[in-house]
Design an enzyme around this catalytic site. Structure first.
Site, mmCIF file in Angstrom:
data_model
loop_
_atom_site.group_PDB
_atom_site.id
_atom_site.type_symbol
_atom_site.label_atom_id
_atom_site.label_comp_id
_atom_site.label_asym_id
_atom_site.label_seq_id
_atom_site.Cartn_x
_atom_site.Cartn_y
_atom_site.Cartn_z
ATOM 1 N N GLU A 34 -5.679 -19.863 1.082
ATOM 2 C CA GLU A 34 -5.973 -20.594 2.325
ATOM 3 C C GLU A 34 -6.320 -19.610 3.446
ATOM 4 O OE1 GLU A 34 -3.207 -24.531 2.316
ATOM 5 O OE2 GLU A 34 -2.272 -22.658 1.763
ATOM 6 N N GLU A 112 -12.378 -4.985 -14.345
ATOM 7 C CA GLU A 112 -10.998 -4.507 -14.432
ATOM 8 C C GLU A 112 -10.054 -5.467 -13.722
ATOM 9 O OE1 GLU A 112 -10.972 -0.897 -11.375
ATOM 10 O OE2 GLU A 112 -12.503 -0.588 -12.926
ATOM 11 N N ASP A 116 -1.810 -6.426 -8.154
ATOM 12 C CA ASP A 116 -1.264 -6.946 -6.907
ATOM 13 C C ASP A 116 -0.077 -6.096 -6.475
ATOM 14 O OD1 ASP A 116 -1.180 -8.564 -4.773
ATOM 15 O OD2 ASP A 116 -0.232 -10.257 -5.793
ATOM 16 N N ARG A 135 -2.470 3.391 2.218
ATOM 17 C CA ARG A 135 -3.743 2.998 2.800
ATOM 18 C C ARG A 135 -3.721 3.048 4.326
ATOM 19 N NH1 ARG A 135 -7.959 -1.311 2.434
ATOM 20 N NH2 ARG A 135 -7.565 -2.512 4.300
ATOM 21 N N LYS A 311 -10.820 -13.613 -7.213
ATOM 22 C CA LYS A 311 -9.381 -13.896 -7.128
ATOM 23 C C LYS A 311 -9.016 -15.129 -7.949
ATOM 24 C CE LYS A 311 -7.786 -12.350 -2.925
ATOM 25 N NZ LYS A 311 -6.463 -12.058 -2.479
ATOM 26 N N CYS A 408 32.643 -27.977 4.611
ATOM 27 C CA CYS A 408 33.920 -28.050 5.329
ATOM 28 C C CYS A 408 33.822 -28.820 6.636
ATOM 29 C CB CYS A 408 34.466 -26.650 5.575
ATOM 30 S SG CYS A 408 33.564 -25.766 6.855
ATOM 31 N N CYS A 429 36.276 -22.457 4.703
ATOM 32 C CA CYS A 429 35.158 -23.136 4.050
ATOM 33 C C CYS A 429 35.116 -22.746 2.565
ATOM 34 C CB CYS A 429 33.870 -22.726 4.770
ATOM 35 S SG CYS A 429 32.409 -23.462 4.055
HETATM 36 S S1 IVH Z 1 -11.332 -0.635 -5.976
HETATM 37 C C1 IVH Z 1 -13.830 0.563 -2.259
HETATM 38 N N1 IVH Z 1 -10.076 -1.659 -8.021
HETATM 39 O O1 IVH Z 1 -7.408 -4.348 -3.827
HETATM 40 C C2 IVH Z 1 -13.075 -0.216 -3.241
HETATM 41 N N2 IVH Z 1 -9.146 -2.005 -5.857
HETATM 42 O O2 IVH Z 1 -8.778 -5.916 -1.753
HETATM 43 C C3 IVH Z 1 -11.841 0.421 -3.638
HETATM 44 N N3 IVH Z 1 -7.010 -3.246 -5.870
HETATM 45 O O3 IVH Z 1 -7.492 -1.901 -1.323
HETATM 46 C C4 IVH Z 1 -10.883 -0.463 -4.326
HETATM 47 N N4 IVH Z 1 -6.892 -3.503 -8.051
HETATM 48 O O4 IVH Z 1 -5.553 -1.788 -3.060
HETATM 49 C C5 IVH Z 1 -10.097 -1.512 -6.685
HETATM 50 N N5 IVH Z 1 -9.044 -2.463 -9.945
HETATM 51 C C6 IVH Z 1 -9.059 -2.314 -8.616
HETATM 52 C C7 IVH Z 1 -8.039 -2.839 -7.805
HETATM 53 C C8 IVH Z 1 -8.127 -2.665 -6.407
HETATM 54 C C9 IVH Z 1 -6.289 -3.733 -6.898
HETATM 55 C C10 IVH Z 1 -6.627 -3.357 -4.448
HETATM 56 C C11 IVH Z 1 -6.811 -2.109 -3.628
HETATM 57 C C12 IVH Z 1 -7.794 -2.481 -2.561
HETATM 58 C C13 IVH Z 1 -7.660 -3.960 -2.504
HETATM 59 C C14 IVH Z 1 -8.952 -4.564 -2.006
#
Ligand code: IVH
Length: 667
Positions: A34, A112, A116, A135, A311, A408, A429
């Site tokens: 959302e 890939e 999370d 980050r 996603k 209680c 209690c």
């Molecule tokens: S590539 C410039 N690959 O998702 C792109 N990110 O929403 C560099 N993440 O900040 C990221 N799995 O922390 C990449 N297989 C994956 C990932 C991945 C999780 C995270 C990462 C990134 C965020 C972006």
């Protein structure tokens, strides 16, 4: 004001509010999906109506995870995010856009998992890990090298060959499901707030000040992006395979895909198969394989054009609220619980979902018998995320929080600055008393086997145990009359109670259920004050001078010891023989048990001080040494042992022995 402008302002206000709930309060109110949709809508409107541009718009903001207490470092290459979508069609049209931009060149796509967790940048020089940075705000992040060094799957020294002298590798720090569940069980037990999902738990853990605790929690890391000037290959896939051969954990789910059909079936496959993975994932990432093509495609403001995230839909169900019940915890905190018509969600039947506190009931606007959305998504604990107001029955009243304790009858009070309502009648209690008995006998406290939640309740109801001191008056005969107990099991419990007299003072202190005095705080206090009598004599200023004890804990300790019934209980525990002080080291304790052994002490201890341990080692014939080498027989490790030392001991095959093991060894 035009409708468009009004809508833009509304979206900005809403998004700012949700940002706060998510990042500051750690208590999101809406699902990620959302949130993303709202953000997309605002982005689209701002794009179409640039006259309403605002440099303070939430779309301009890259979230930051910077925490005080860490030093910061600039990223060599900014850490960007990924543009994302929930639709397969949009992934397909991204592929078409890439093809168009590359004017018909052959393109390969790498698929890939999208892990999370929390992003990390690792810098390697001459094959050694030299720095790990979060980050942060994308430009600079927190240096968390010490904590990252405790993660076993991250190589400190690379193996194989062919790595550049200097490179960066990025990936995701994750807390595997099993470790996440264990951590939350512990936290539930200690009545500490639970982590909503493994992502929050991983991010929180990475920012702990105590790397021994980080190590204990069991983080893991998957790497997915290699950066540098002299990379071995000119494709992403081959570089990641090379990284795998140097010792990095690269997901086996990484695959080379050649067309839209292959991408679609990759999505279909992993939408299901990801549920079997040991870690949380929230989608898939598709990247153009050729680095040259990546360079051609380039970047947008916040994300590369050469990648897109797909996603997964969070799993959600709609079900009717039967009623809201209210649980009373050991510390008197009242938790509202939605009791639902049973509904199937991600393979389990959900009948109850926590509503956490009064504020959540109000913000969701829940009315009696409403149809509620329940979500699991990345969350293991089902969560109520919304109300279908169209299905509300006429005349339904809003759900109201109770004013009196359901157990209680005491009038509830609200803790200042917190969302929780509390039953103040700690000493009468029943669920609070039973909760404290249950806590007292727990494994990490007095470790008395055979008394669980149910037995504690029966003992209370029968009037046999009305406070923790009563346990020491129990007889096997008392227990034998309780359902489920035989002679043998009754005797075992009595035996366990007798054994608990050996439990050291720091655990006894934790077992007493002094509000806010958790396991670690109890250890620190015990180490400082050494006896309960000394603790009872301390003033507020003395208390606050103890490490980790702030005004809230000091108040709580003062209140605890100014309550007569607590003092009476402590006196009875003392008479029963419960340890209420740390032992002094006795001069006579001498042996030759450690003769010929070279021992290194590292970390912070709870039973004796470091100096006392040095003394004990010498009086038992051993030799103290300051640094670990091949000649070291073992390391005596307390809490907070540095990760570098731990690694060194591991590499040299030197055993690491805990304080308890050591004390057993020398009796
Ligand atoms: S590539 C410039 N690959 O998702 C792109 N990110 O929403 C560099 N993440 O900040 C990221 N799995 O922390 C990449 N297989 C994956 C990932 C991945 C999780 C995270 C990462 C990134 C965020 C972006």
């Amino acid at each position: 004001m035009s409708d468009v402008e009004r809508e833009i302002i509304r979206l900005r206000t809403e998004l700012n509010r949700h940002n706060h709930r998510y990042y500051v309060e750690n208590n999101p109110e809406i699902s990620d999906q959302e949130y993303d949709m709202m953000m997309h809508r605002l982005e689209a409107l701002e794009h179409d109506y640039p006259e309403f541009d605002d440099p303070y718009s939430p779309t301009r903001r890259v979230g930051s995870d910077i925490t005080k207490g860490f030093t910061q470092a600039e990223h060599i290459y900014p850490m960007l995010s990924l543009s994302n979508t929930y639709s397969v069609e949009e992934v397909d049209s991204w592929v078409c856009r890439v093809d168009d931009a590359l004017a018909g060149q052959k393109t390969e796509i790498v698929g890939e998992m999208k892990f999370d967790g929390t992003g990390i940048s690792l810098i390697y020089e001459h094959g050694r890990l030299v720095r790990a940075v979060t980050r942060g705000d994308g430009e600079k992040g927190d240096v968390v090298t010490d904590n990252v060094m405790t993660i076993r799957s991250i190589p400190l020294q690379l193996s194989g060959s062919g790595w550049p002298d200097f490179f960066e590798i990025r990936g995701e720090i994750v807390l595997p499901w099993k470790a996440f569940e264990r951590l939350n069980e512990e936290r539930a037990f200690n009545e500490e707030p639970l982590f909503a999902n493994p992502r929050n738990a991983a991010a929180g853990t990475l920012k702990l000040q105590n790397s021994a605790e980080v190590s204990r929690r069991g983080l893991d890391a998957y790497l997915y992006y290699l950066l540098g000037d002299n990379l071995p290959f000119d494709t992403h896939y081959e570089n990641m395979e090379a990284a795998r051969s140097w010792g990095f954990k690269v997901s086996d789910s990484m695959a080379l895909l050649h067309n839209i059909d292959e991408i679609d079936s990759y999505i279909r496959k992993w939408d299901v198969a990801r549920k079997e993975l040991p870690v949380a994932t929230d989608g898939l990432v598709f990247k153009v394989n050729s680095l040259r093509q990546q360079l051609n495609l380039g970047f947008r403001a916040k994300s590369p054009r050469w990648a897109i995230a797909y996603k997964f839909q969070a799993e959600r169900a709609l079900t009717r609220l039967r009623f809201v019940s209210f649980d009373v915890g050991r510390m008197g905190i009242i938790t509202p619980v939605a009791n639902l018509e049973p509904v199937l969600l991600s393979g389990t039947i959900v009948k109850r979902a926590s509503l956490h506190n009064e504020d959540i009931i109000h913000t969701l606007g829940i009315h009696e018998h409403d149809m509620l959305y329940v979500e699991k998504g990345g969350e293991i604990i089902p969560k109520i995320t919304g109300v279908d107001t169209d299905k509300r029955t006429d005349g339904a009243k809003p759900v109201r929080f109770i004013t009196h304790c359901p157990a209680c009858g005491a009038r509830l009070v609200r803790i200042e600055g917190e969302a929780a309502w509390v039953c103040p009648d700690k000493y009468h209690c029943p669920p609070q008393i039973i909760g404290r008995i249950e806590h007292f006998v727990g494994r990490r406290m007095m470790d008395i086997d055979g008394i669980g939640a149910e037995t504690a309740k029966v003992l209370y109801d029968k009037g046999l145990v009305r406070n923790i001191a009563d346990l020491y008056d129990l007889k096997a005969d008392d227990l034998e009359n309780i359902e489920g107990f035989g002679r043998r099991s009754a005797e075992r419990v009595i035996d366990g109670i007798a054994q608990s007299l050996q439990v050291p003072f720091d655990r006894v202190l934790f077992a007493l259920s002094i509000p806010y005095v958790g396991e670690t705080t109890a250890k620190k206090i015990a180490r400082n004050v050494r006896s309960i009598d000394w603790l009872m004599s301390l003033s507020r200023i003395d208390l606050e001078s103890i490490e980790d004890v702030g005004p809230r804990i000091a108040d709580s300790i003062l209140e605890f010891f100014s309550t007569e019934s607590n003092i009476a209980v402590i006196d009875r525990l003392r008479t029963a023989g419960v340890r209420l002080e740390l032992p002094e080291v006795e001069e006579t304790d001498k042996s030759d048990k450690l003769t010929g052994k070279t021992i290194v002490i590292s970390g912070v201890f709870s039973h004796y001080s470091r100096d006392q341990y040095k003394d004990i080692i010498e009086r038992n014939g051993g030799k103290n040494s300051g640094s670990i080498s091949k000649k070291t027989d073992f390391v005596l490790a307390g809490e907070n042992m540095g990760p570098a030392k731990l690694e060194k001991a591991r590499n040299l095959g030197v055993p690491v022995i805990s304080e308890d093991e050591f004390l057993k060894m020398i009796e």
